[in-house]
Design a protein around this motif. Sequence first.
Motif, short mmCIF file in Angstrom:
data_model
loop_
_atom_site.label_atom_id
_atom_site.label_comp_id
_atom_site.label_asym_id
_atom_site.label_seq_id
_atom_site.Cartn_x
_atom_site.Cartn_y
_atom_site.Cartn_z
N TYR A 1 79.31 -13.38 9.87
CA TYR A 1 79.04 -11.94 9.97
C TYR A 1 80.36 -11.16 10.01
O TYR A 1 80.53 -10.17 9.29
CB TYR A 1 78.21 -11.65 11.23
CG TYR A 1 77.80 -10.20 11.36
CD1 TYR A 1 76.60 -9.75 10.84
CD2 TYR A 1 78.63 -9.28 12.01
CE1 TYR A 1 76.22 -8.42 10.96
CE2 TYR A 1 78.25 -7.95 12.12
CZ TYR A 1 77.05 -7.53 11.60
OH TYR A 1 76.69 -6.21 11.71
N GLU B 1 72.51 -10.82 10.80
CA GLU B 1 72.17 -10.14 12.06
C GLU B 1 70.78 -10.56 12.56
O GLU B 1 70.60 -10.82 13.75
CB GLU B 1 72.23 -8.63 11.86
CG GLU B 1 72.11 -7.84 13.13
CD GLU B 1 72.32 -6.35 12.92
OE1 GLU B 1 71.90 -5.59 13.80
OE2 GLU B 1 72.90 -5.95 11.89
N LEU C 1 74.78 -9.14 5.54
CA LEU C 1 74.97 -8.75 6.94
C LEU C 1 73.65 -8.58 7.66
O LEU C 1 73.49 -9.01 8.81
CB LEU C 1 75.81 -7.48 7.04
CG LEU C 1 77.30 -7.64 6.73
CD1 LEU C 1 77.96 -6.28 6.57
CD2 LEU C 1 77.98 -8.45 7.81
N THR D 1 82.07 -11.27 6.55
CA THR D 1 81.36 -10.42 5.59
C THR D 1 81.56 -8.95 5.92
O THR D 1 81.72 -8.11 5.03
CB THR D 1 79.87 -10.78 5.54
OG1 THR D 1 79.73 -12.17 5.27
CG2 THR D 1 79.14 -9.99 4.47
N SER D 2 81.58 -8.64 7.20
CA SER D 2 81.81 -7.26 7.64
C SER D 2 83.19 -6.79 7.21
O SER D 2 83.35 -5.67 6.69
CB SER D 2 81.67 -7.20 9.16
OG SER D 2 82.08 -5.96 9.66
N GLN E 1 76.67 -7.33 0.06
CA GLN E 1 77.30 -7.59 1.36
C GLN E 1 76.46 -7.04 2.50
O GLN E 1 76.29 -7.71 3.54
CB GLN E 1 78.71 -7.01 1.40
CG GLN E 1 79.67 -7.75 0.49
CD GLN E 1 80.97 -6.99 0.27
OE1 GLN E 1 80.99 -5.76 0.22
NE2 GLN E 1 82.05 -7.72 0.11
#
Length: 119
Positions: A77, A47, A43, A80-81, A39
């Motif tokens: 993002y 990013e 990310l 997933t965060s 993960q």
Amino acid sequence: MKEKMSLKEQAQEILRIAEEHGVEQNFFFITTFKRYQVQISILNELEKKINEDGTLVTKEYVKGRGNLYTHPAIGEYNKTSTSANQTVATLIKIIKSLRNDDDGSESDDELLNALGIKC
């Protein structure tokens, strides 16, 4: 002052501490920790893409008109965060559960501290 460790170095340090305390043999710990690492990698890639392209993108339609949209990677993002945060919460539960199964010694506190959780 302590030298800042890369994410990879921090992961290796967490695994080293986990190994010292026998946690790395726990199926749930190791699979959850590996999932967390994936993960974090996702990310980082998202990013980079957002930073390269900017937060807004233009879609052009048949007649050449462009409409401005939020970069689609931002939504991914955020998802997933959120998922990574849930994975960390699961890791903490696993470690605390292992601590309760053992003698409750300070060894797991060291592992929680390595994960950035102050006990």
